[in-house]
Motif scaffolding. Structure first.
Motif, PDB file in Angstrom:
ATOM      1  N   LEU A  66       0.842  -1.195   0.000  1.00 38.01           N
ATOM      2  CA  LEU A  66       0.000   0.000   0.000  1.00 38.01           C
ATOM      3  C   LEU A  66       0.878   1.245   0.000  1.00 38.01           C
ATOM      4  CD1 LEU A  66      -2.733  -0.851   2.653  1.00 38.01           C
ATOM      5  CD2 LEU A  66      -2.836  -1.101   0.170  1.00 38.01           C
ATOM      6  N   ALA A  67       0.311   2.366  -0.442  1.00 39.31           N
ATOM      7  CA  ALA A  67       1.019   3.634  -0.306  1.00 39.31           C
ATOM      8  C   ALA A  67       0.988   4.033   1.164  1.00 39.31           C
ATOM      9  CB  ALA A  67       0.342   4.685  -1.159  1.00 39.31           C
ATOM     10  N   VAL A  68       2.035   4.703   1.615  1.00 38.68           N
ATOM     11  CA  VAL A  68       2.106   5.106   3.022  1.00 38.68           C
ATOM     12  C   VAL A  68       0.883   5.945   3.406  1.00 38.68           C
ATOM     13  CG1 VAL A  68       3.387   6.497   4.708  1.00 38.68           C
ATOM     14  CG2 VAL A  68       4.621   4.975   3.166  1.00 38.68           C
ATOM     15  N   GLY A  69       0.465   6.806   2.481  1.00 36.35           N
ATOM     16  CA  GLY A  69      -0.706   7.651   2.735  1.00 36.35           C
ATOM     17  C   GLY A  69      -1.959   6.829   2.988  1.00 36.35           C
ATOM     18  N   GLU A  70      -2.107   5.730   2.251  1.00 36.24           N
ATOM     19  CA  GLU A  70      -3.270   4.857   2.399  1.00 36.24           C
ATOM     20  C   GLU A  70      -3.263   4.194   3.787  1.00 36.24           C
ATOM     21  OE1 GLU A  70      -5.946   4.126   0.756  1.00 36.24           O
ATOM     22  OE2 GLU A  70      -6.550   2.324   1.876  1.00 36.24           O
ATOM     23  N   VAL A  71      -2.087   3.730   4.216  1.00 34.76           N
ATOM     24  CA  VAL A  71      -1.983   3.095   5.536  1.00 34.76           C
ATOM     25  C   VAL A  71      -2.342   4.116   6.615  1.00 34.76           C
ATOM     26  CG1 VAL A  71      -0.505   1.794   7.114  1.00 34.76           C
ATOM     27  CG2 VAL A  71      -0.127   1.627   4.662  1.00 34.76           C
ATOM     28  N   PHE A  72      -1.843   5.338   6.411  1.00 37.27           N
ATOM     29  CA  PHE A  72      -2.125   6.392   7.381  1.00 37.27           C
ATOM     30  C   PHE A  72      -3.632   6.653   7.474  1.00 37.27           C
ATOM     31  CE2 PHE A  72      -2.360  10.680   9.065  1.00 37.27           C
ATOM     32  CZ  PHE A  72      -1.448  10.610  10.108  1.00 37.27           C
ATOM     33  N   ASP A  73      -4.305   6.683   6.354  1.00 39.27           N
ATOM     34  CA  ASP A  73      -5.755   6.913   6.357  1.00 39.27           C
ATOM     35  C   ASP A  73      -6.501   5.800   7.075  1.00 39.27           C
ATOM     36  OD1 ASP A  73      -5.464   9.288   5.063  1.00 39.27           O
ATOM     37  OD2 ASP A  73      -5.872   8.497   3.050  1.00 39.27           O
ATOM     38  N   ARG A  74      -6.070   4.566   6.832  1.00 48.82           N
ATOM     39  CA  ARG A  74      -6.743   3.434   7.521  1.00 48.82           C
ATOM     40  C   ARG A  74      -6.551   3.540   9.033  1.00 48.82           C
ATOM     41  NH1 ARG A  74      -5.892  -2.173   4.150  1.00 48.82           N
ATOM     42  NH2 ARG A  74      -6.291  -1.316   2.077  1.00 48.82           N
ATOM     43  N   PHE A  75      -5.332   3.928   9.418  1.00 50.66           N
ATOM     44  CA  PHE A  75      -5.030   4.101  10.836  1.00 50.66           C
ATOM     45  C   PHE A  75      -5.944   5.172  11.434  1.00 50.66           C
ATOM     46  CE2 PHE A  75      -2.432   6.949  13.636  1.00 50.66           C
ATOM     47  CZ  PHE A  75      -2.509   6.184  14.779  1.00 50.66           C
ATOM     48  N   LYS A  76      -6.079   6.273  10.724  1.00 57.59           N
ATOM     49  CA  LYS A  76      -6.874   7.394  11.222  1.00 57.59           C
ATOM     50  C   LYS A  76      -8.350   7.010  11.331  1.00 57.59           C
ATOM     51  CE  LYS A  76      -7.264  11.191   8.827  1.00 57.59           C
ATOM     52  NZ  LYS A  76      -6.800  12.322   7.987  1.00 57.59           N
ATOM     53  N   ASP A  77      -8.853   6.324  10.315  1.00 60.05           N
ATOM     54  CA  ASP A  77     -10.257   5.894  10.355  1.00 60.05           C
ATOM     55  C   ASP A  77     -10.503   4.943  11.523  1.00 60.05           C
ATOM     56  OD1 ASP A  77     -10.712   7.404   8.170  1.00 60.05           O
ATOM     57  OD2 ASP A  77     -10.636   5.746   6.716  1.00 60.05           O
ATOM     58  N   GLY A  78      -9.540   3.993  11.701  1.00 63.36           N
ATOM     59  CA  GLY A  78      -9.668   3.027  12.797  1.00 63.36           C
ATOM     60  C   GLY A  78      -9.744   3.738  14.132  1.00 63.36           C
ATOM     61  N   LEU A  79      -8.887   4.728  14.289  1.00 59.31           N
ATOM     62  CA  LEU A  79      -8.810   5.481  15.536  1.00 59.31           C
ATOM     63  C   LEU A  79     -10.123   6.211  15.811  1.00 59.31           C
ATOM     64  CD1 LEU A  79      -6.491   5.895  17.487  1.00 59.31           C
ATOM     65  CD2 LEU A  79      -5.873   7.954  16.245  1.00 59.31           C
ATOM     66  N   ASP A  80     -10.667   6.817  14.780  1.00 64.75           N
ATOM     67  CA  ASP A  80     -11.900   7.580  14.932  1.00 64.75           C
ATOM     68  C   ASP A  80     -13.078   6.671  15.264  1.00 64.75           C
ATOM     69  OD1 ASP A  80     -12.346  10.207  15.090  1.00 64.75           O
ATOM     70  OD2 ASP A  80     -12.608  10.578  12.944  1.00 64.75           O
ATOM     71  N   GLN A  81     -13.127   5.519  14.550  1.00 66.22           N
ATOM     72  CA  GLN A  81     -14.237   4.602  14.796  1.00 66.22           C
ATOM     73  C   GLN A  81     -14.199   4.033  16.206  1.00 66.22           C
ATOM     74  OE1 GLN A  81     -13.949   1.703  11.696  1.00 66.22           O
ATOM     75  NE2 GLN A  81     -14.526   3.204  10.148  1.00 66.22           N
ATOM     76  N   GLN A  82     -12.983   3.739  16.688  1.00 66.28           N
ATOM     77  CA  GLN A  82     -12.879   3.076  17.988  1.00 66.28           C
ATOM     78  C   GLN A  82     -12.941   4.069  19.145  1.00 66.28           C
ATOM     79  OE1 GLN A  82      -9.622   0.231  18.100  1.00 66.28           O
ATOM     80  NE2 GLN A  82      -9.936  -0.315  15.964  1.00 66.28           N
ATOM     81  N   ARG A  83     -12.913   5.345  18.837  1.00 68.73           N
ATOM     82  CA  ARG A  83     -13.046   6.410  19.838  1.00 68.73           C
ATOM     83  C   ARG A  83     -12.060   6.268  20.983  1.00 68.73           C
ATOM     84  NH1 ARG A  83     -18.754   8.727  19.895  1.00 68.73           N
ATOM     85  NH2 ARG A  83     -19.394   8.331  17.769  1.00 68.73           N
ATOM     86  N   LYS A  84     -10.856   5.898  20.609  1.00 68.16           N
ATOM     87  CA  LYS A  84      -9.872   5.645  21.655  1.00 68.16           C
ATOM     88  C   LYS A  84      -8.922   6.812  21.870  1.00 68.16           C
ATOM     89  CE  LYS A  84      -9.560   0.664  21.739  1.00 68.16           C
ATOM     90  NZ  LYS A  84      -9.118  -0.508  20.985  1.00 68.16           N
ATOM     91  N   ILE A  85      -8.318   6.812  23.049  1.00 71.14           N
ATOM     92  CA  ILE A  85      -7.153   7.668  23.275  1.00 71.14           C
ATOM     93  C   ILE A  85      -5.941   6.795  23.000  1.00 71.14           C
ATOM     94  CG2 ILE A  85      -5.787   8.928  24.963  1.00 71.14           C
ATOM     95  CD1 ILE A  85      -8.350   9.744  26.287  1.00 71.14           C
ATOM     96  N   PHE A  86      -5.185   7.206  22.035  1.00 71.95           N
ATOM     97  CA  PHE A  86      -4.120   6.355  21.542  1.00 71.95           C
ATOM     98  C   PHE A  86      -2.772   6.968  21.908  1.00 71.95           C
ATOM     99  CE2 PHE A  86      -1.756   4.405  17.862  1.00 71.95           C
ATOM    100  CZ  PHE A  86      -1.963   3.080  18.256  1.00 71.95           C
ATOM    101  N   ILE A  87      -1.959   6.214  22.647  1.00 72.93           N
ATOM    102  CA  ILE A  87      -0.647   6.728  23.039  1.00 72.93           C
ATOM    103  C   ILE A  87       0.425   6.020  22.237  1.00 72.93           C
ATOM    104  CG2 ILE A  87       0.968   7.084  24.942  1.00 72.93           C
ATOM    105  CD1 ILE A  87      -1.417   7.075  26.817  1.00 72.93           C
ATOM    106  N   VAL A  88       1.141   6.797  21.437  1.00 69.44           N
ATOM    107  CA  VAL A  88       2.164   6.232  20.566  1.00 69.44           C
ATOM    108  C   VAL A  88       3.530   6.513  21.157  1.00 69.44           C
ATOM    109  CG1 VAL A  88       3.132   6.238  18.249  1.00 69.44           C
ATOM    110  CG2 VAL A  88       0.742   6.860  18.603  1.00 69.44           C
ATOM    111  N   VAL A  89       4.306   5.468  21.387  1.00 67.54           N
ATOM    112  CA  VAL A  89       5.694   5.689  21.808  1.00 67.54           C
ATOM    113  C   VAL A  89       6.601   5.409  20.621  1.00 67.54           C
ATOM    114  CG1 VAL A  89       7.510   5.064  23.422  1.00 67.54           C
ATOM    115  CG2 VAL A  89       5.113   4.843  24.102  1.00 67.54           C
ATOM    116  N   LEU A  90       7.337   6.429  20.208  1.00 69.04           N
ATOM    117  CA  LEU A  90       8.301   6.242  19.127  1.00 69.04           C
ATOM    118  C   LEU A  90       9.698   6.284  19.721  1.00 69.04           C
ATOM    119  CD1 LEU A  90       6.586   8.584  16.515  1.00 69.04           C
ATOM    120  CD2 LEU A  90       6.493   6.084  16.586  1.00 69.04           C
ATOM    121  N   ASP A  91      10.209   5.094  20.049  1.00 68.94           N
ATOM    122  CA  ASP A  91      11.518   5.010  20.697  1.00 68.94           C
ATOM    123  C   ASP A  91      12.602   5.076  19.618  1.00 68.94           C
ATOM    124  OD1 ASP A  91      13.452   4.732  22.613  1.00 68.94           O
ATOM    125  OD2 ASP A  91      12.753   2.798  23.375  1.00 68.94           O
ATOM    126  N   GLU A  92      13.754   5.618  19.992  1.00 69.46           N
ATOM    127  CA  GLU A  92      14.870   5.792  19.052  1.00 69.46           C
ATOM    128  C   GLU A  92      14.365   6.474  17.781  1.00 69.46           C
ATOM    129  OE1 GLU A  92      17.878   2.856  19.125  1.00 69.46           O
ATOM    130  OE2 GLU A  92      16.949   1.731  20.750  1.00 69.46           O
TER     131      GLU A  92
END
Ligand SMILES: Nc1ncnc2c1ncn2[C@@H]1O[C@H](COP(=O)(O)OP(=O)(O)OP(=O)(O)O)[C@@H](O)[C@H]1O
Ligand SMILES: [Mg+2]
Length: 351
Positions: A66-92
């Motif tokens: 998939l294009a990176v943009g497409e993956v990002f959109d799926r992630f965003k839609d998933g987040l919105d649908q699940q109504r979650k507070i999402f904590i992302v740790v980006l180590d290193e």
């Protein structure tokens, strides 16, 4: 939030610990919180970082394609649908930014503006402060809203950490207080690196065990220090870029002459011959001078600037590590094995 501090100061361990607590509290309260920890160096690409985020939300994406943009959109839609507070740790996080730029980070810091129900928080972790220079000012301002600096552990804190771990790892009475204190002191004197303190204790334990001794003493720790140091240098040596290896090899060869020290010009002469031998094109003397400074900084060479009176200034250079170590590493390397025995043409003038 942005967390930084030197290596081994507990950034990863503490972040995971605190988020575990947060997670169980959220569970207890029935709050919709999701946590996703990603090591950017291991993930390697934006695509893989994003697919880890999707995984955490049970959003399906293929391994590749998939294009990176497409993956990002799926992630965003998933987040919105699940109504979650999402904590992302980006180590290193520096590993991702330096190679791929800060596009993904920018998108992530802006994502809340377009979400209707979900929310994200980002925790970036790095042991390289300079990496901020790579960031777009807008990304920097959202990431730096909260900054935590992890300072090096002192000897007392390291002792606490060691004892806690030792209770799990060692039999009662197998550790002398003085051995633990020495591990802590040695690691504190360097730069308060808990990983190093734990390594020392582990290796000291292994040495005592191999000897068949019932307890770990200070002597085991001192012996362990030599081992750990040796292994560390070995690894650094092996992973040097090829031109730095050639420079080091030149200094090694110069050590065979009766000169008490070496200057940049001599090294450059031999370096060019070695390049010739290996079929590589030599870098300019200026670049090689830069490589010498880098090798000096990591302790593989010792370079001292001395005044030569009216002839200006020069650098006196010698190996910063044992000759046998250089020999050991280079003997394992097909390209370099032969170079160790090479007699440079320009040696004629030295004898
Ligand atoms: N406060 C602590 N209590 C117990 N163990 C600790 C503590 N801090 C660090 N450690 C241990 O020390 C080691 C190094 O810590 P950690 O991996 O968190 O360092 P780091 O700051 O993330 O280093 P790097 O920048 O290299 O990633 C780990 O084994 C960790 O479990
Ligand atoms: Mg870490």
């Amino acid at each position: 939030m942005f967390i930084y501090g030197k290596t081994g100061t507990g950034k990863t361990a503490v972040t995971k610990y605190v988020l575990n607590k947060l997670s169980s509290k959220a569970h207890e309260l029935g709050a919709l919180i999701e946590i996703c920890y990603v090591n950017c160096r291991l993930a390697g690409t934006e695509y893989r970082v994003l697919s880890s985020l999707c995984d955490a939300l049970d959003v399906k994406v293929p391994f590749t394609g998939l294009a990176v943009g497409e993956v990002f959109d799926r992630f965003k839609d998933g987040l919105d649908q699940q109504r979650k507070i999402f904590i992302v740790v980006l180590d290193e996080i520096d590993a991702l930014i330096k190679v791929r730029g800060d596009k993904l980070l920018y998108e992530l810091t802006r994502i809340n503006e377009t979400l209707r129900h979900g929310r994200t928080s980002i925790i970036g972790i790095s042991n390289d402060l300079r990496f901020k220079e790579f960031l777009d000012p807008r990304v920097l301002s959202s990431l730096s809203e909260e900054e935590i600096v992890f300072r090096p552990y002192d000897a007392a804190e390291l002792q606490d950490i060691l004892w806690r771990r030792a209770q799990l790892a060692f039999s009662d009475g197998a550790l002398h207080d003085s051995a633990v204190a020495l591990c802590a002191a040695l690691a504190a004197a360097e730069h308060g690196d808990a990983r190093r303190a734990l390594d020392l204790l582990r290796v000291a334990g292994e040495l005592a065990e191999r000897e068949g001794t019932a307890f770990v003493s200070e002597n085991h720790v001192r012996e362990a220090e030599k081992r750990v140091e040796h292994d560390r240098i070995f690894e650094v040596l092996e992973n040097l870029p090829v031109h730095s290896k050639l420079v080091l090899c030149s200094v090694y060869l110069l050590g065979k002459t009766k000169l008490s020290y070496t200057i940049t010009g001599d090294i450059y002469g031999i370096y060019c011959e070695l390049c010739d031998q290996t079929g590589l094109s030599p870098l300019t003397q200026r670049r090689v001078s830069g490589l010498i400074s880098e090798l000096d900084m990591i302790g593989l060479l010792n370079a001292r600037v001395v005044s030569m009176g009216r002839h200006g200034r020069t650098k006196k250079i010698r190996l910063g590590i044992g000759r046998s170590l250089v020999r050991n590493v280079f003997t394992n390397n097909d390209r370099f094995r032969e170079l160790l025995g090479y007699v440079p043409n320009c040696f004629a003038g030295f004898h």
